[in-house]
Design a protein around this motif. Structure first.
Motif, PDB file in Angstrom:
ATOM      1  N   LEU A  41       0.803  -1.221   0.000  1.00 15.94           N
ATOM      2  CA  LEU A  41       0.000   0.000   0.000  1.00 15.94           C
ATOM      3  C   LEU A  41       0.836   1.270   0.000  1.00 15.94           C
ATOM      4  CD1 LEU A  41      -2.786  -0.980   2.566  1.00 15.94           C
ATOM      5  CD2 LEU A  41      -2.894  -1.027   0.068  1.00 15.94           C
ATOM      6  N   SER A  42       2.117   1.172   0.277  1.00 17.29           N
ATOM      7  CA  SER A  42       2.934   2.374   0.401  1.00 17.29           C
ATOM      8  C   SER A  42       4.380   2.046   0.114  1.00 17.29           C
ATOM      9  CB  SER A  42       2.796   2.938   1.823  1.00 17.29           C
ATOM     10  OG  SER A  42       3.353   4.226   1.928  1.00 17.29           O
ATOM     11  N   MET A  43       5.167   3.065  -0.107  1.00 20.48           N
ATOM     12  CA  MET A  43       6.603   2.919  -0.279  1.00 20.48           C
ATOM     13  C   MET A  43       7.289   3.295   1.031  1.00 20.48           C
ATOM     14  SD  MET A  43       7.196   4.253  -4.157  1.00 20.48           S
ATOM     15  CE  MET A  43       6.293   3.516  -5.503  1.00 20.48           C
ATOM     16  N   VAL A  44       8.579   3.014   1.110  1.00 21.44           N
ATOM     17  CA  VAL A  44       9.369   3.249   2.317  1.00 21.44           C
ATOM     18  C   VAL A  44      10.566   4.102   1.941  1.00 21.44           C
ATOM     19  CG1 VAL A  44      10.708   2.105   4.124  1.00 21.44           C
ATOM     20  CG2 VAL A  44       8.653   1.003   3.218  1.00 21.44           C
ATOM     21  N   SER A  45      10.953   5.027   2.817  1.00 15.06           N
ATOM     22  CA  SER A  45      12.122   5.870   2.514  1.00 15.06           C
ATOM     23  C   SER A  45      13.233   5.632   3.529  1.00 15.06           C
ATOM     24  CB  SER A  45      11.730   7.346   2.497  1.00 15.06           C
ATOM     25  OG  SER A  45      11.280   7.745   3.767  1.00 15.06           O
ATOM     26  N   THR A  46      14.455   5.855   3.069  1.00 18.81           N
ATOM     27  CA  THR A  46      15.632   5.782   3.927  1.00 18.81           C
ATOM     28  C   THR A  46      16.538   6.961   3.593  1.00 18.81           C
ATOM     29  OG1 THR A  46      16.928   4.437   2.376  1.00 18.81           O
ATOM     30  CG2 THR A  46      15.562   3.251   3.977  1.00 18.81           C
ATOM     31  N   ASP A  47      17.568   7.148   4.407  1.00 22.08           N
ATOM     32  CA  ASP A  47      18.537   8.215   4.144  1.00 22.08           C
ATOM     33  C   ASP A  47      19.873   7.651   3.669  1.00 22.08           C
ATOM     34  OD1 ASP A  47      19.499   7.094   6.464  1.00 22.08           O
ATOM     35  OD2 ASP A  47      19.471   8.962   7.628  1.00 22.08           O
ATOM     36  N   ASN A  48      19.871   6.376   3.219  1.00 21.57           N
ATOM     37  CA  ASN A  48      21.088   5.774   2.666  1.00 21.57           C
ATOM     38  C   ASN A  48      20.711   4.767   1.589  1.00 21.57           C
ATOM     39  OD1 ASN A  48      20.869   3.001   3.841  1.00 21.57           O
ATOM     40  ND2 ASN A  48      20.939   4.169   5.762  1.00 21.57           N
ATOM     41  N   GLU A  49      21.714   4.271   0.896  1.00 20.34           N
ATOM     42  CA  GLU A  49      21.471   3.410  -0.263  1.00 20.34           C
ATOM     43  C   GLU A  49      21.173   1.956   0.092  1.00 20.34           C
ATOM     44  OE1 GLU A  49      25.692   3.450   0.845  1.00 20.34           O
ATOM     45  OE2 GLU A  49      24.391   5.088   0.263  1.00 20.34           O
ATOM     46  N   LEU A  50      21.139   1.635   1.368  1.00 19.95           N
ATOM     47  CA  LEU A  50      20.824   0.274   1.779  1.00 19.95           C
ATOM     48  C   LEU A  50      19.311   0.079   1.849  1.00 19.95           C
ATOM     49  CD1 LEU A  50      23.440  -0.137   4.645  1.00 19.95           C
ATOM     50  CD2 LEU A  50      23.597  -0.951   2.275  1.00 19.95           C
ATOM     51  N   PRO A  51      18.796  -1.020   1.308  1.00 21.75           N
ATOM     52  CA  PRO A  51      17.357  -1.263   1.394  1.00 21.75           C
ATOM     53  C   PRO A  51      16.915  -1.367   2.852  1.00 21.75           C
ATOM     54  CG  PRO A  51      18.440  -2.923   0.016  1.00 21.75           C
ATOM     55  CD  PRO A  51      19.509  -2.086   0.625  1.00 21.75           C
ATOM     56  N   PRO A  52      15.671  -1.019   3.140  1.00 17.11           N
ATOM     57  CA  PRO A  52      15.161  -1.155   4.509  1.00 17.11           C
ATOM     58  C   PRO A  52      15.113  -2.631   4.929  1.00 17.11           C
ATOM     59  CG  PRO A  52      13.609   0.031   3.098  1.00 17.11           C
ATOM     60  CD  PRO A  52      14.677  -0.491   2.220  1.00 17.11           C
ATOM     61  N   ALA A  53      15.027  -2.842   6.220  1.00 15.51           N
ATOM     62  CA  ALA A  53      14.823  -4.206   6.728  1.00 15.51           C
ATOM     63  C   ALA A  53      13.465  -4.702   6.232  1.00 15.51           C
ATOM     64  CB  ALA A  53      14.877  -4.206   8.251  1.00 15.51           C
ATOM     65  N   LEU A  54      13.368  -5.977   5.944  1.00 19.43           N
ATOM     66  CA  LEU A  54      12.128  -6.540   5.411  1.00 19.43           C
ATOM     67  C   LEU A  54      10.965  -6.442   6.386  1.00 19.43           C
ATOM     68  CD1 LEU A  54      13.479  -9.703   3.573  1.00 19.43           C
ATOM     69  CD2 LEU A  54      12.766  -7.524   2.569  1.00 19.43           C
ATOM     70  N   ASP A  55      11.239  -6.316   7.671  1.00 17.70           N
ATOM     71  CA  ASP A  55      10.153  -6.317   8.655  1.00 17.70           C
ATOM     72  C   ASP A  55       9.613  -4.929   8.990  1.00 17.70           C
ATOM     73  OD1 ASP A  55      12.263  -5.320  10.142  1.00 17.70           O
ATOM     74  OD2 ASP A  55      12.111  -6.814  11.745  1.00 17.70           O
ATOM     75  N   VAL A  56       9.932  -3.902   8.179  1.00 22.83           N
ATOM     76  CA  VAL A  56       9.407  -2.555   8.464  1.00 22.83           C
ATOM     77  C   VAL A  56       8.029  -2.316   7.854  1.00 22.83           C
ATOM     78  CG1 VAL A  56      11.713  -1.557   8.695  1.00 22.83           C
ATOM     79  CG2 VAL A  56      10.522  -1.402   6.504  1.00 22.83           C
ATOM     80  N   VAL A  57       7.580  -3.208   7.006  1.00 25.91           N
ATOM     81  CA  VAL A  57       6.282  -3.058   6.348  1.00 25.91           C
ATOM     82  C   VAL A  57       5.735  -4.452   6.046  1.00 25.91           C
ATOM     83  CG1 VAL A  57       7.237  -2.924   4.002  1.00 25.91           C
ATOM     84  CG2 VAL A  57       5.092  -1.792   4.501  1.00 25.91           C
ATOM     85  N   ARG A  58       4.426  -4.531   5.940  1.00 28.56           N
ATOM     86  CA  ARG A  58       3.800  -5.804   5.566  1.00 28.56           C
ATOM     87  C   ARG A  58       2.972  -5.595   4.302  1.00 28.56           C
ATOM     88  NH1 ARG A  58       3.868 -10.094   9.137  1.00 28.56           N
ATOM     89  NH2 ARG A  58       4.678  -9.589  11.204  1.00 28.56           N
ATOM     90  N   CYS A  59       2.767  -6.677   3.581  1.00 30.91           N
ATOM     91  CA  CYS A  59       1.907  -6.648   2.400  1.00 30.91           C
ATOM     92  C   CYS A  59       0.503  -7.089   2.820  1.00 30.91           C
ATOM     93  CB  CYS A  59       2.467  -7.583   1.332  1.00 30.91           C
ATOM     94  SG  CYS A  59       4.119  -7.068   0.770  1.00 30.91           S
ATOM     95  N   VAL A  60      -0.488  -6.722   2.020  1.00 26.99           N
ATOM     96  CA  VAL A  60      -1.878  -7.058   2.322  1.00 26.99           C
ATOM     97  C   VAL A  60      -2.466  -7.882   1.174  1.00 26.99           C
ATOM     98  CG1 VAL A  60      -2.232  -5.031   3.774  1.00 26.99           C
ATOM     99  CG2 VAL A  60      -2.779  -4.907   1.355  1.00 26.99           C
ATOM    100  N   PRO A  61      -3.492  -8.680   1.473  1.00 25.20           N
ATOM    101  CA  PRO A  61      -4.121  -9.459   0.399  1.00 25.20           C
ATOM    102  C   PRO A  61      -4.701  -8.543  -0.685  1.00 25.20           C
ATOM    103  CG  PRO A  61      -4.785 -10.285   2.547  1.00 25.20           C
ATOM    104  CD  PRO A  61      -4.066  -8.991   2.786  1.00 25.20           C
ATOM    105  N   LYS A  62      -4.433  -8.886  -1.922  1.00 30.75           N
ATOM    106  CA  LYS A  62      -4.966  -8.110  -3.045  1.00 30.75           C
ATOM    107  C   LYS A  62      -6.489  -8.102  -3.021  1.00 30.75           C
ATOM    108  CE  LYS A  62      -2.890  -8.253  -7.100  1.00 30.75           C
ATOM    109  NZ  LYS A  62      -2.451  -8.741  -8.435  1.00 30.75           N
ATOM    110  N   ALA A  63      -7.101  -9.158  -2.476  1.00 31.99           N
ATOM    111  CA  ALA A  63      -8.566  -9.240  -2.383  1.00 31.99           C
ATOM    112  C   ALA A  63      -9.139  -8.134  -1.500  1.00 31.99           C
ATOM    113  CB  ALA A  63      -8.979 -10.609  -1.852  1.00 31.99           C
TER     114      ALA A  63
END
Length: 136
Positions: A41-63
């Motif tokens: 549902l949203s994007m995530v921002s950081t202040d460096n070129e490393l991707p965020p940790a995978l546990d900072v956001v969750r995905c939701v069912p497309k349904a």
């Protein structure tokens, strides 16, 4: 454990935008859902070129979602030709970034209107329940 099956973490992040001005840096990342049954549902921002940790956001069912019908430009920068957009007209605000001053490429998602006004029961989505919770 129901939560990881119903609201999984993304499998990775894809960098969408990078803006650097001196010591100020902005990196915007799009979560990549684990499979096509889920969306972000949203994007995530950081202040460096490393991707965020995978546990900072969750995905939701497309349904549970519909394509976003409303977007507001929240910020734009003519120097970098980048823009940030609020998705949907609801709170909390979800957002997406674009490398241009135009709307981001889609599809972009928001919770279905009929789900945002009432309590939702997982049993209302038998196809999702059957798909996610069958023990093999």
């Amino acid at each position: 454990h129901v939560l990881p099956r119903l609201l999984p973490f993304p499998k990775r992040f894809r960098q969408v935008l990078q803006i650097e001005r001196g010591s100020c840096k902005l990196f915007v990342w799009e979560p990549v859902p684990p499979d096509d049954r889920f969306v972000s549902l949203s994007m995530v921002s950081t202040d460096n070129e490393l991707p965020p940790a995978l546990d900072v956001v969750r995905c939701v069912p497309k349904a549970w979602c519909q394509e976003a019908s409303v977007m507001f430009k929240a910020w734009s920068d003519t120097l970098s030709s980048a823009s940030l957009w609020q998705i949907g007209g609801t709170s909390p605000a979800f957002w997406a970034a674009s490398k241009t001053l135009d709307k981001p490429d889609g599809p972009l998602w928001q919770l279905r209107n009929d789900l945002t006004r009432r309590e939702v029961k997982v049993s209302e989505f038998p196809e999702l329940v059957n798909d996610l919770f069958i023990v093999k």
